[in-house]
Scaffold this motif. Structure first.
Motif, PDB file in Angstrom:
ATOM      1  N   ARG A 294      57.878   2.479 129.700  1.00  0.00           N
ATOM      2  CA  ARG A 294      56.864   2.697 130.726  1.00  0.00           C
ATOM      3  C   ARG A 294      55.626   3.366 130.123  1.00  0.00           C
ATOM      4  NH1 ARG A 294      59.330   4.343 136.349  1.00  0.00           N
ATOM      5  NH2 ARG A 294      60.215   2.272 135.987  1.00  0.00           N
ATOM      6  N   GLU A 295      55.834   4.264 129.179  1.00  0.00           N
ATOM      7  CA  GLU A 295      54.693   4.900 128.500  1.00  0.00           C
ATOM      8  C   GLU A 295      53.900   3.865 127.697  1.00  0.00           C
ATOM      9  OE1 GLU A 295      53.840   8.648 128.343  1.00  0.00           O
ATOM     10  OE2 GLU A 295      54.666   8.059 130.277  1.00  0.00           O
ATOM     11  N   PHE A 296      54.612   2.986 126.995  1.00  0.00           N
ATOM     12  CA  PHE A 296      53.952   1.909 126.262  1.00  0.00           C
ATOM     13  C   PHE A 296      53.078   1.074 127.192  1.00  0.00           C
ATOM     14  CE2 PHE A 296      54.392  -2.718 125.750  1.00  0.00           C
ATOM     15  CZ  PHE A 296      53.558  -2.918 124.660  1.00  0.00           C
ATOM     16  N   ALA A 297      53.620   0.713 128.350  1.00  0.00           N
ATOM     17  CA  ALA A 297      52.887  -0.126 129.292  1.00  0.00           C
ATOM     18  C   ALA A 297      51.642   0.586 129.813  1.00  0.00           C
ATOM     19  CB  ALA A 297      53.790  -0.530 130.447  1.00  0.00           C
ATOM     20  N   ALA A 298      51.729   1.905 129.996  1.00  0.00           N
ATOM     21  CA  ALA A 298      50.582   2.660 130.494  1.00  0.00           C
ATOM     22  C   ALA A 298      49.431   2.651 129.492  1.00  0.00           C
ATOM     23  CB  ALA A 298      51.000   4.092 130.805  1.00  0.00           C
ATOM     24  N   VAL A 299      49.749   2.687 128.214  1.00  0.00           N
ATOM     25  CA  VAL A 299      48.705   2.679 127.181  1.00  0.00           C
ATOM     26  C   VAL A 299      48.211   1.262 126.925  1.00  0.00           C
ATOM     27  CG1 VAL A 299      48.192   3.177 124.755  1.00  0.00           C
ATOM     28  CG2 VAL A 299      49.570   4.780 126.103  1.00  0.00           C
ATOM     29  N   ALA A 300      49.120   0.309 126.811  1.00  0.00           N
ATOM     30  CA  ALA A 300      48.732  -1.066 126.500  1.00  0.00           C
ATOM     31  C   ALA A 300      47.968  -1.709 127.647  1.00  0.00           C
ATOM     32  CB  ALA A 300      49.969  -1.890 126.160  1.00  0.00           C
ATOM     33  N   GLY A 301      48.290  -1.346 128.887  1.00  0.00           N
ATOM     34  CA  GLY A 301      47.599  -1.915 130.032  1.00  0.00           C
ATOM     35  C   GLY A 301      47.763  -3.426 130.084  1.00  0.00           C
ATOM     36  N   ASP A 349      38.385   1.219 122.651  1.00  0.00           N
ATOM     37  CA  ASP A 349      38.430  -0.145 122.125  1.00  0.00           C
ATOM     38  C   ASP A 349      39.626  -0.886 122.722  1.00  0.00           C
ATOM     39  OD1 ASP A 349      38.572  -2.481 120.656  1.00  0.00           O
ATOM     40  OD2 ASP A 349      37.962  -1.537 118.775  1.00  0.00           O
ATOM     41  N   ALA A 350      39.370  -1.752 123.706  1.00  0.00           N
ATOM     42  CA  ALA A 350      40.447  -2.454 124.402  1.00  0.00           C
ATOM     43  C   ALA A 350      41.209  -3.399 123.487  1.00  0.00           C
ATOM     44  CB  ALA A 350      39.877  -3.221 125.588  1.00  0.00           C
ATOM     45  N   THR A 351      40.576  -3.865 122.402  1.00  0.00           N
ATOM     46  CA  THR A 351      41.244  -4.810 121.504  1.00  0.00           C
ATOM     47  C   THR A 351      42.380  -4.153 120.722  1.00  0.00           C
ATOM     48  OG1 THR A 351      39.752  -4.421 119.629  1.00  0.00           O
ATOM     49  CG2 THR A 351      39.075  -6.073 121.257  1.00  0.00           C
ATOM     50  N   LEU A 352      42.396  -2.814 120.695  1.00  0.00           N
ATOM     51  CA  LEU A 352      43.429  -2.097 119.938  1.00  0.00           C
ATOM     52  C   LEU A 352      44.561  -1.572 120.811  1.00  0.00           C
ATOM     53  CD1 LEU A 352      41.128   0.037 117.589  1.00  0.00           C
ATOM     54  CD2 LEU A 352      42.157  -2.182 117.118  1.00  0.00           C
ATOM     55  N   ARG A 353      44.439  -1.753 122.135  1.00  0.00           N
ATOM     56  CA  ARG A 353      45.344  -1.060 123.039  1.00  0.00           C
ATOM     57  C   ARG A 353      46.805  -1.492 122.899  1.00  0.00           C
ATOM     58  NH1 ARG A 353      44.351   2.697 127.028  1.00  0.00           N
ATOM     59  NH2 ARG A 353      42.465   3.816 126.400  1.00  0.00           N
ATOM     60  N   PHE A 354      47.073  -2.750 122.657  1.00  0.00           N
ATOM     61  CA  PHE A 354      48.465  -3.161 122.513  1.00  0.00           C
ATOM     62  C   PHE A 354      49.078  -2.499 121.283  1.00  0.00           C
ATOM     63  CE2 PHE A 354      52.066  -5.691 121.251  1.00  0.00           C
ATOM     64  CZ  PHE A 354      52.679  -6.015 122.444  1.00  0.00           C
TER      65      PHE A 354
END
Length: 462
Positions: A294-301, A349-354
């Protein structure tokens, strides 16, 4: 070939799988685990689920020779039963009990050594469910014959034999002290021992399928019904069955769950995320858990993978950090719930979020490992290992440890199926694993140190 039918009961979904005795999954069917709002409280529809299970067994039986049936489930499901079945509906563990039950339970539950887990929200503990049922429906409670963890409830429904089982009781039930290999003292104080049937091993055959059910499903009357097992312990067992020891397993999904067969954890001291389960032989299995998925999903969006080494290099070089915790749970860092933040020059930088989300999840997994004794072998499995960089990051953070990645998505069902051959297995069960590629990675040990330095003061600032 005799096939094992595995009934895997999750909170939201259930699965029925056919597996070989070596744990290879042949086919799978699934359905929603229906919840009814009430009365008398929010509960699971056991009758509908049983009908689905029996129809599924009949369907599988047209294509496979089913020799054994085994159930596995999460650790927060239990059912009060009498001789004919459920005496009360199965409580949805996210249902909040009455205020007086929550208050009084907190005062009576005992030490961490007795509990083996934190005191969690809702009805997550079987002992808290029992207190609620005892208070709310005293006559029904007094007339009940047993309170069964979910795997053993389904075994009871299929073969008519009520049993206890240590991996299920050791999974945050608060009824069993894994450290001592004995019931928690709460059981004796409340007079609940009469409701806990004698213990049987997860792999033991409790009996044959009831004749009426065998006829309904078109299965052999000799079909064995096994005692059943807790889901995380089933996943751990598949590595034990493969001959691994001196071992830590990190399973990733909504929760990151780390379990080890190593001793050395102080089970008298509670710590964030610390737990103690049991293996199929009843030995303590210290562990850690945090809601890493769930934490991963919050950051990756909304960002989509895969993660890349180039993005990882940029994040590490710029010291861009995701700091805990984004969800409503403190996780491993007390006081951080809903205070999670991304900081650093590349924070926007949205390109780095995953890639950043995956790196953050790996930091949380590594924090779990740092709170457990070091093991010679580390196995990673579950949803996050589908991205190769997750395993590579953890391998780089743990030099000198043999790190293996298992990409099989059916770990719980495989482990449960392997129980059917436990007493006759002559050689280690097959296991397909990979070694992560750690080439061309940035200095992750330095980044890890920096992340720890920022995370700890952050968690103490509240």
């Amino acid at each position: 070939m005799s096939v094992v039918a595995v009934f895997d009961v999750g909170k939201t979904n259930v699965k029925l799988l056919a597996a070989t005795p070596d744990g290879a999954i042949l086919e799978e069917m699934s359905a929603r685990n229906l919840v009814v709002d009430g009365p008398p409280y929010r509960h699971h529809d056991l009758a509908a689920l049983e009908a689905w299970l029996l129809d599924g067994l009949a369907d599988l039986g047209t294509r496979h020779s089913i020799g054994a049936i085994v159930a596995c489930s999460h650790g927060s499901g239990g059912v009060l039963v009498n001789e004919s079945g459920a005496a009360m509906p199965m409580i949805d563990y996210e249902q909040e009990p009455p205020v007086d039950v929550v208050r009084d339970y907190a005062a009576m539950v005992g030490s961490f050594r007795e509990r083996g887990s934190a005191v969690m929200l809702g009805s997550a503990h079987l002992a808290r469910q029992m207190l609620w049922l005892e208070r709310g429906w005293p006559d029904v409670f007094a007339g009940a014959s047993a309170f069964l963890a979910l795997p053993q409830y389904w075994a009871f429904r299929l073969c008519g034999v009520a049993a206890g089982e240590v991996t299920s009781l050791a999974a945050q039930s608060h009824l069993w002290s894994s450290a001592d290999g004995a019931p928690a003292r709460l059981v004796e104080r409340r007079g609940w021992a009469r409701l806990l049937p004698p213990l049987r091993r997860a792999y033991e055959t409790l009996g044959p399928l009831k004749p009426a059910l065998a006829k309904r499903c078109g299965l052999s009357p000799d079909t064995r019904v096994l005692c059943g097992i807790h889901d995380s312990s089933a996943n751990f067992y598949r590595y034990q069955a493969a001959g691994l020891s001196d071992l830590t397993v990190v399973s990733t999904g909504t929760w990151i769950v780390a379990l080890t067969d190593r001793s050395g954890v102080d089970l008298d001291r509670e710590a964030p995320g610390r737990a103690c389960n049991a293996d199929v032989l009843g030995r303590p299995v210290p562990g850690m858990l945090t809601m890493g998925g769930r934490e991963f999903a919050a950051v990756a969006g909304e960002a989509r993978g895969p993660a890349t080494r180039e993005a990882l290099r940029r994040i590490v070089a710029g010291r861009t950090l995701a700091l805990p915790s984004f969800g409503g749970d403190d996780g491993l860092f007390p006081g951080t719930a809903r205070r999670g933040v991304v900081e650093g020059p590349l924070a926007g930088d949205a390109t780095l979020r995953f890639t950043l989300g995956l790196l953050y999840a790996a930091m949380l997994a590594n924090q779990c490992l740092r709170d457990l004794p070091p093991a010679r072998t580390l196995v990673l499995d579950g949803g996050l290992v589908r991205d190769p960089l997750f395993g590579a990051i953890l391998a780089a953070l743990n030099p000198g440890v043999r790190v293996l990645v298992n990409r099989d998505a059916h770990g719980t069902a495989t482990g449960a199926a392997l129980l059917a051959g436990h007493e006759t297995r002559a050689a280690p069960a097959p296991l397909s694993v990979e070694t992560p590629d750690v080439s061309d990675l940035p200095d992750l040990l330095s980044y890890w140190s920096h992340w720890c330095d920022r995370s700890r003061p952050w968690s103490q600032a509240s």
